[in-house]
Scaffold this motif. Sequence first.
Motif, mmCIF file in Angstrom:
data_model
loop_
_atom_site.group_PDB
_atom_site.id
_atom_site.type_symbol
_atom_site.label_atom_id
_atom_site.label_comp_id
_atom_site.label_asym_id
_atom_site.label_seq_id
_atom_site.Cartn_x
_atom_site.Cartn_y
_atom_site.Cartn_z
ATOM 1 N N ARG A 234 1.658 31.983 175.716
ATOM 2 C CA ARG A 234 0.811 30.961 176.333
ATOM 3 C C ARG A 234 1.596 29.662 176.494
ATOM 4 O O ARG A 234 1.503 28.986 177.519
ATOM 5 C CB ARG A 234 -0.436 30.716 175.481
ATOM 6 C CG ARG A 234 -1.451 29.818 176.156
ATOM 7 C CD ARG A 234 -2.642 29.574 175.229
ATOM 8 N NE ARG A 234 -3.770 28.994 175.937
ATOM 9 C CZ ARG A 234 -3.888 27.697 176.213
ATOM 10 N NH1 ARG A 234 -2.946 26.860 175.862
ATOM 11 N NH2 ARG A 234 -4.960 27.258 176.852
ATOM 12 N N ALA A 235 2.396 29.317 175.485
ATOM 13 C CA ALA A 235 3.202 28.088 175.542
ATOM 14 C C ALA A 235 4.215 28.164 176.689
ATOM 15 O O ALA A 235 4.454 27.173 177.392
ATOM 16 C CB ALA A 235 3.917 27.859 174.215
ATOM 17 N N ILE A 236 4.789 29.336 176.901
ATOM 18 C CA ILE A 236 5.763 29.482 177.997
ATOM 19 C C ILE A 236 5.070 29.315 179.343
ATOM 20 O O ILE A 236 5.549 28.599 180.216
ATOM 21 C CB ILE A 236 6.508 30.834 177.892
ATOM 22 C CG1 ILE A 236 7.494 30.756 176.710
ATOM 23 C CG2 ILE A 236 7.246 31.162 179.182
ATOM 24 C CD1 ILE A 236 8.128 32.064 176.324
ATOM 25 N N VAL A 237 3.903 29.946 179.489
ATOM 26 C CA VAL A 237 3.164 29.802 180.753
ATOM 27 C C VAL A 237 2.824 28.327 180.992
ATOM 28 O O VAL A 237 3.064 27.780 182.084
ATOM 29 C CB VAL A 237 1.881 30.670 180.748
ATOM 30 C CG1 VAL A 237 1.030 30.387 181.984
ATOM 31 C CG2 VAL A 237 2.245 32.154 180.683
ATOM 32 N N THR A 238 2.298 27.678 179.971
ATOM 33 C CA THR A 238 1.921 26.262 180.093
ATOM 34 C C THR A 238 3.134 25.407 180.455
ATOM 35 O O THR A 238 3.056 24.543 181.344
ATOM 36 C CB THR A 238 1.325 25.757 178.755
ATOM 37 O OG1 THR A 238 0.285 26.656 178.372
ATOM 38 C CG2 THR A 238 0.767 24.359 178.895
ATOM 39 N N THR A 239 4.245 25.664 179.786
ATOM 40 C CA THR A 239 5.464 24.883 180.037
ATOM 41 C C THR A 239 5.963 25.079 181.471
ATOM 42 O O THR A 239 6.342 24.109 182.134
ATOM 43 C CB THR A 239 6.567 25.296 179.036
ATOM 44 O OG1 THR A 239 6.073 25.069 177.716
ATOM 45 C CG2 THR A 239 7.845 24.506 179.257
ATOM 46 N N LEU A 240 5.942 26.315 181.948
ATOM 47 C CA LEU A 240 6.420 26.572 183.311
ATOM 48 C C LEU A 240 5.494 25.931 184.342
ATOM 49 O O LEU A 240 5.957 25.418 185.359
ATOM 50 C CB LEU A 240 6.565 28.075 183.555
ATOM 51 C CG LEU A 240 7.685 28.766 182.756
ATOM 52 C CD1 LEU A 240 7.729 30.261 183.049
ATOM 53 C CD2 LEU A 240 9.044 28.129 183.049
ATOM 54 N N VAL A 241 4.188 25.937 184.073
ATOM 55 C CA VAL A 241 3.242 25.293 184.992
ATOM 56 C C VAL A 241 3.537 23.788 185.058
ATOM 57 O O VAL A 241 3.627 23.205 186.141
ATOM 58 C CB VAL A 241 1.780 25.553 184.559
ATOM 59 C CG1 VAL A 241 0.811 24.635 185.297
ATOM 60 C CG2 VAL A 241 1.415 27.017 184.793
ATOM 61 N N GLU A 245 5.063 21.526 188.155
ATOM 62 C CA GLU A 245 4.346 20.340 188.613
ATOM 63 C C GLU A 245 5.273 19.124 188.668
ATOM 64 O O GLU A 245 5.319 18.409 189.656
ATOM 65 C CB GLU A 245 3.214 20.064 187.630
ATOM 66 C CG GLU A 245 1.976 19.469 188.243
ATOM 67 C CD GLU A 245 0.815 19.692 187.290
ATOM 68 O OE1 GLU A 245 0.733 18.936 186.296
ATOM 69 O OE2 GLU A 245 0.031 20.642 187.518
ATOM 70 N N SER A 246 6.026 18.915 187.595
ATOM 71 C CA SER A 246 6.855 17.709 187.573
ATOM 72 C C SER A 246 8.067 17.802 188.487
ATOM 73 O O SER A 246 8.583 16.797 188.931
ATOM 74 C CB SER A 246 7.252 17.320 186.143
ATOM 75 O OG SER A 246 7.611 18.450 185.423
ATOM 76 N N LEU A 247 8.509 19.012 188.802
ATOM 77 C CA LEU A 247 9.653 19.148 189.715
ATOM 78 C C LEU A 247 9.206 19.391 191.157
ATOM 79 O O LEU A 247 10.033 19.553 192.045
ATOM 80 C CB LEU A 247 10.558 20.302 189.261
ATOM 81 C CG LEU A 247 11.286 20.142 187.924
ATOM 82 C CD1 LEU A 247 12.078 21.406 187.593
ATOM 83 C CD2 LEU A 247 12.211 18.928 187.936
ATOM 84 N N GLY A 248 7.905 19.457 191.372
ATOM 85 C CA GLY A 248 7.412 19.700 192.724
ATOM 86 C C GLY A 248 7.620 21.136 193.182
ATOM 87 O O GLY A 248 7.803 21.405 194.368
ATOM 88 N N LEU A 249 7.594 22.075 192.253
ATOM 89 C CA LEU A 249 7.748 23.489 192.597
ATOM 90 C C LEU A 249 6.393 24.176 192.522
ATOM 91 O O LEU A 249 5.597 23.902 191.632
ATOM 92 C CB LEU A 249 8.688 24.183 191.599
ATOM 93 C CG LEU A 249 10.061 23.564 191.357
ATOM 94 C CD1 LEU A 249 10.784 24.291 190.238
ATOM 95 C CD2 LEU A 249 10.883 23.601 192.642
ATOM 96 N N GLU A 250 6.153 25.083 193.473
ATOM 97 C CA GLU A 250 4.933 25.876 193.408
ATOM 98 C C GLU A 250 5.091 26.901 192.282
ATOM 99 O O GLU A 250 6.187 27.425 192.082
ATOM 100 C CB GLU A 250 4.750 26.585 194.750
ATOM 101 C CG GLU A 250 3.335 27.015 195.034
ATOM 102 C CD GLU A 250 3.217 27.647 196.416
ATOM 103 O OE1 GLU A 250 2.548 28.693 196.499
ATOM 104 O OE2 GLU A 250 3.792 27.117 197.386
ATOM 105 N N VAL A 251 4.005 27.174 191.552
ATOM 106 C CA VAL A 251 4.077 28.145 190.460
ATOM 107 C C VAL A 251 3.075 29.261 190.715
ATOM 108 O O VAL A 251 1.896 29.005 190.974
ATOM 109 C CB VAL A 251 3.775 27.475 189.099
ATOM 110 C CG1 VAL A 251 3.799 28.509 187.971
ATOM 111 C CG2 VAL A 251 4.792 26.361 188.818
ATOM 112 N N VAL A 252 3.547 30.498 190.672
ATOM 113 C CA VAL A 252 2.684 31.662 190.875
ATOM 114 C C VAL A 252 2.741 32.529 189.619
ATOM 115 O O VAL A 252 3.826 32.883 189.162
ATOM 116 C CB VAL A 252 3.153 32.507 192.091
ATOM 117 C CG1 VAL A 252 2.251 33.721 192.281
ATOM 118 C CG2 VAL A 252 3.201 31.661 193.355
#
Length: 299
Positions: A234-241, A245-252
């Motif tokens: 869960r921490a990895i998913v949260t961190t990648l989201v 967001e902060s780098l302006g990348l879409e996350v799927v």
Amino acid sequence: AAKAEGKRRAVVYSDVHRERALRSVRVERELRHALAHGGLEVHLQPVLDLRTGATTAAEALVRWYHPERGLLAPGEWLDVAEQAGLMPELGAWVLRRSCALAAAWPVPGGGTAGSGADAAAADRPDAQAPAVHVNVSARQLDRPGFVDVVRDALAETGLPPHRLVLEFTETHLDEVSDALLDELATLRDAGIALAADDYGTGYSPLTRIIELPISMIKIDRRFVADMLDDVRSRAIVTTLVRLGESLGLEVVAEGVETPAHVAELRTVGCRSAQGYVWSRPLPPEDFAAWLAAGGRRSA
Ligand code: C2E
Ligand code: MG
Ligand code: MG
Ligand code: MG
């Protein structure tokens, strides 16, 4: 006795070896035939916007309609294609087929991909036909002229560059030369999105992501699958989201199988996802029907 035992093992080993080699030769021959005679197809898995439930894209996943063994997913034969050096040809075929299919998809809510869609889109400037995600293998990328293959596929099919997403795994993005990275950057500058597929499973440093011309992260399904039971996933998913967001990348998020996962992804602020909870990869005509029915799901 030890010697006899060793001999027996050697025989068994070489049998397994020979069996495997024979299988590769057979699969390679059948695959070349399929490539030349229309035995391959791409299936399409919807990618949904978690806020609106709309289908914003589809991932193209290659399938082999084998005359005796039926529908074969790539896990069973892609390694043989790689080893036989078939990936450049197969990859180019998948790319062209995927772009051709996507070029005919309607703008949601009205019209078809022709002039009617333009009129419908004019009413709702944000409305856009779904993008198509195409997987690119390391072997295909290594080949000189990869960028031209992509440009040709768009030119031949008329698909606008901003509706194409190319997926690369993190590991093989890590191995590409600076010269190739520059070429990939030209694709990105032309409007094509590049995605880091199965993100989080490689060993590259987190900082690597800012050196790559990518605009999308696809979170590996193992983290998504485990996120309800395992705080670290869960921490990895949260961190990648958050990183996205902060780098302006879409996350799927990939591999979403249950409504509980959907709810959890919403909670951590993930905006896009794909998975069996909404749909398995669909044959092209079924995906077209999915879009015609609105392409909208909540979960
Ligand atoms: P991938 O690119 O990570 O694709 C996602 C895989 O997860 C697909 O498997 C898809 O069917 C599966 N999947 C989707 N939703 C779920 C879910 O909710 N649960 C589970 N358990 N699985 C889900 P598929 O189609 O068997 O493809 C496997 C891999 O083969 C792909 O992984 C990709 O790496 C490769 N591949 C597929 N098509 C192509 C292609 O045209 N070219 C290349 N180079 N590789 C391809
Ligand atoms: Mg993929
Ligand atoms: Mg993936
Ligand atoms: Mg994968």
